[in-house]
Design an enzyme around this catalytic site. Structure first.
Site, PDB file in Angstrom:
ATOM      1  N   GLY A  46       0.760  -1.168  -0.040  1.00 53.95           N
ATOM      2  CA  GLY A  46       0.100   0.193  -0.280  1.00 53.95           C
ATOM      3  C   GLY A  46       0.372   1.233  -0.023  1.00 53.95           C
ATOM      4  O   GLY A  46       1.675   0.972   0.519  1.00 53.95           O
ATOM      5  N   GLN A  51       3.454   9.592   1.044  1.00 56.31           N
ATOM      6  CA  GLN A  51       4.271   9.496   1.344  1.00 56.31           C
ATOM      7  C   GLN A  51       5.759   9.652  -0.031  1.00 56.31           C
ATOM      8  O   GLN A  51       6.318   9.355   0.198  1.00 56.31           O
ATOM      9  CB  GLN A  51       3.948   7.525   0.619  1.00 56.31           C
ATOM     10  N   CYS A  94       6.141  -0.038   7.447  1.00 49.67           N
ATOM     11  CA  CYS A  94       5.646   0.833   6.919  1.00 49.67           C
ATOM     12  C   CYS A  94       6.763   1.626   5.953  1.00 49.67           C
ATOM     13  O   CYS A  94       7.955   1.619   6.553  1.00 49.67           O
ATOM     14  CB  CYS A  94       4.480   2.106   7.202  1.00 49.67           C
ATOM     15  N   LEU A  95       5.932   1.923   4.860  1.00 49.29           N
ATOM     16  CA  LEU A  95       7.512   1.864   3.515  1.00 49.29           C
ATOM     17  C   LEU A  95       7.719   3.047   3.900  1.00 49.29           C
ATOM     18  O   LEU A  95       9.036   3.524   3.640  1.00 49.29           O
ATOM     19  CB  LEU A  95       6.680   1.920   2.494  1.00 49.29           C
ATOM     20  N   HIS A 136      -4.591   1.344   7.122  1.00 52.56           N
ATOM     21  CA  HIS A 136      -3.351   2.064   7.156  1.00 52.56           C
ATOM     22  C   HIS A 136      -2.861   2.745   6.754  1.00 52.56           C
ATOM     23  O   HIS A 136      -2.781   4.719   7.047  1.00 52.56           O
ATOM     24  CB  HIS A 136      -2.382   1.195   7.052  1.00 52.56           C
ATOM     25  N   GLU A 137      -3.734   2.766   5.354  1.00 58.34           N
ATOM     26  CA  GLU A 137      -3.168   4.047   3.824  1.00 58.34           C
ATOM     27  C   GLU A 137      -4.241   5.129   4.451  1.00 58.34           C
ATOM     28  O   GLU A 137      -3.579   6.469   4.411  1.00 58.34           O
ATOM     29  CB  GLU A 137      -3.839   3.420   2.469  1.00 58.34           C
ATOM     30  N   HIS A 140      -2.339   7.266   7.164  1.00 52.77           N
ATOM     31  CA  HIS A 140      -1.747   8.544   6.283  1.00 52.77           C
ATOM     32  C   HIS A 140      -2.243   9.775   5.646  1.00 52.77           C
ATOM     33  O   HIS A 140      -1.635  11.215   6.198  1.00 52.77           O
ATOM     34  CB  HIS A 140      -0.783   7.968   5.101  1.00 52.77           C
TER      35      HIS A 140
END
Ligand code: NI
Length: 174
Positions: A46, A51, A94-95, A136-137, A140
């Site tokens: 994701g 990000q 998480c990236l 989660h996304e 963000h």
């Protein structure tokens, strides 16, 4: 745009609240392609536009297994209409937060309203990993990160550690 750099903690950009998309034009389509390219390139499941430094409410996801066919989703202006009482627990990474995994309990099902890439309003019931990943996304988009689930002390220690690592790994370009 294509593959972009992913912003990491403690960059304050990640705390920004993203703005809704008003119209899906050429730039938005380019951004969506870029998000997919960047997510697949980093082997993530994701990615939110913030990000890669763009504070717009667009997220992409693909929680399919490696051996299965890709199953991409793009949620524009996603809104969770209902959460289930039943929960599930995943160890989330998480990236934007390298080498960190946090066990998080979230609603197992969510009912999501969003706009798709063609500008159509859609509804979807998300289950399990897709539900966790979507939550989660979407967080963000609201400037929230998985480290916010930790105690204040644990969070501070982790941010310090990540900041040190970031500074020491900077490459010199001459
Ligand atoms: Ni993330």
């Amino acid at each position: 745009m294509s593959i972009q750099n992913i912003i990491t903690v403690p960059d304050e950009m990640l705390r920004k609240v993203s703005e809704p998309i008003e119209k899906i034009g050429v730039n938005e389509k380019k951004l969506i392609k870029s998000l997919y390219d960047t997510m697949y390139n980093s082997k993530g499941i994701g990615l939110a536009a913030i990000q890669i430094g763009i504070p717009k409410r667009i997220v992409v996801l693909d929680v399919s297994k490696k051996e299965d066919k890709p199953s991409p989703y793009c949620f524009i202006n996603p809104e969770i209409k209902k959460f289930s009482k039943e929960t599930s627990v995943y160890e989330e990474g998480c990236l934007s937060i390298p080498e960190t995994f946090i066990e998080i309990e979230r609603p197992r099902y969510i009912w999501l309203e969003y706009i798709d890439q063609n500008g159509k309003k859609k509804n979807i019931k998300c289950d399990g990993l897709l539900s966790t990943c979507a939550q989660h996304e979407i967080q963000h988009c609201d400037g929230k990160l998985i480290i916010d689930f930790l105690s204040k002390l644990k969070k501070e220690i982790l941010i310090k550690k990540l900041s040190k690592k970031k500074n020491s790994s900077q490459k010199l370009i001459v």
